[in-house]
Design an enzyme around this catalytic site. Structure first.
Site, short mmCIF file in Angstrom:
data_model
loop_
_atom_site.label_atom_id
_atom_site.label_comp_id
_atom_site.label_asym_id
_atom_site.label_seq_id
_atom_site.Cartn_x
_atom_site.Cartn_y
_atom_site.Cartn_z
N ASP A 133 0.84 -1.20 0.00
CA ASP A 133 0.00 0.00 0.00
C ASP A 133 0.87 1.25 0.00
O ASP A 133 2.00 1.24 0.49
CB ASP A 133 -0.90 0.02 1.24
CG ASP A 133 -2.01 -0.99 1.17
OD1 ASP A 133 -2.36 -1.43 0.06
OD2 ASP A 133 -2.56 -1.37 2.23
N ARG A 183 -1.63 -1.16 -8.38
CA ARG A 183 -3.04 -0.96 -8.08
C ARG A 183 -3.24 0.55 -7.95
O ARG A 183 -2.71 1.17 -7.03
CB ARG A 183 -3.46 -1.68 -6.80
CG ARG A 183 -4.96 -1.60 -6.53
CD ARG A 183 -5.40 -2.51 -5.40
NE ARG A 183 -5.13 -1.96 -4.09
CZ ARG A 183 -4.33 -2.49 -3.20
NH1 ARG A 183 -3.66 -3.60 -3.50
NH2 ARG A 183 -4.15 -1.93 -2.03
#
Length: 311
Positions: A133, A183
């Site tokens: 992340d 992502r």
């Protein structure tokens, strides 16, 4: 920036709220819309339900960030290694996404990198991608440096990039050249206008520019993996339309949506043959994450208010 969004992001950074809000029943009731529970068992049960009902694959992340002791970062790593074992035992198609500050980035970057290497190696054993992340903008350089170092050894590692940062186009270009995986999200932190687009319309436009690069021929030639983390139906439609126009097949990219949000959209994407994963968050440290989820779409506040005060 929308005033409600500003208020929610400020709440996510408030120390008292972070420490105490999770004990308040009114918040615990409302957060159930976005996460199935605080335990790994809850995430596994939710993933099994999604698989049985709609054959939807998943991503797990244990909530938490900025640990202050290396022993805690070590424990988080061991937790994720256990999670991989439980995922394999259950036969789930589930990836894991981690925050580097939860793995000790603030304390010992070298040891944090070793933690990521261990998790990447375990993910490879299961044929899975490990995602990293992205956090606030001061962490971007350190996160990408670690990502590229691990990617050179483990090709099954991806990273999250945020469309609201001005710098992301150059960061994406480097990852495409390395044949990595991204992502793409809009971004959920409170960032200054010096580093991030303050207006939603500009963030959306940049998201689509980045998305077109992610499914372009140079990226696909490099073996780059494109994942779009968004619940914005207009953006999803625009990506699909661009892909059709340029001859990009449905299985050349995938979408990642959060648990409990746009359920009908998730089901439709699956029926239409697109790659799809639902990101399931769990853990006790959920309040900052929860406030950022509400801030992504302030209209959710009214839905949550009805949920909180319903009998």
């Amino acid at each position: 920036m929308h005033p409600v969004r500003s208020l929610l992001l400020a709440a996510s950074e408030n120390r008292w709220m972070r420490a105490n809000a999770t004990t308040l029943p009114v918040f615990r009731k409302a957060v159930k819309r976005f996460m199935p529970g605080e335990r790994l068992d809850d995430a596994l049960e939710a993933a099994e339900t999604l698989r049985q009902q709609d054959r939807i694959a998943t991503i797990f992340t244990r909530l938490g960030e900025n640990v202050t002791e290396m022993a805690e970062a070590d424990a988080v790593t061991e937790h994720y290694l256990e999670a991989y074992g439980r995922i394999a035992q259950a036969g789930l198609d589930t990836q894991i996404s981690v925050k580097l500050t939860q793995l000790g980035l603030d304390i010992d970057p070298a040891r944090c990198r070793d933690h990521v290497r261990r998790l990447a190696a375990r993910a490879a054993e299961q044929g899975a991608i490990l995602y990293i992340d992205m956090e606030q903008h001061p962490y971007v350089d350190a996160t990408l440096a670690l990502y590229h170092a691990v990617l050179a050894e483990h090709p099954n590692v991806g990273v999250c990039l945020q469309a609201y940062l001005y710098r992301t186009a150059k960061d994406l270009e480097a990852i495409i050249a390395a044949g990595g995986a991204v992502r793409l999200v809009k971004g959920a932190y409170k960032e200054p206008a010096s580093v991030a687009f303050p207006k939603k319309v500009d963030v959306d436009a940049n998201y689509l520019t980045l998305a077109r690069a992610m499914i372009g021929e140079p990226a696909r030639t490099r073996g780059f993996r494109a994942v779009f983390g968004t619940h914005d139906v207009s953006i999803i439609d625009a990506i699909q339309q661009h892909a059709r126009t340029t001859g990009v097949p449905n299985d050349a990219y995938e979408f990642a949506l959060l648990y409990g949000i746009q359920r009908s959209v998730q089901q439709q994407l699956g029926r239409d043959g697109y790659g799809l994963r639902v990101l399931i968050s769990y853990g006790e440290y959920w309040f900052p994450w929860y406030m950022r989820r509400l801030a992504e779409r302030p209209a959710n506040v009214w839905f949550v208010a009805r949920t909180m005060f319903a009998k």
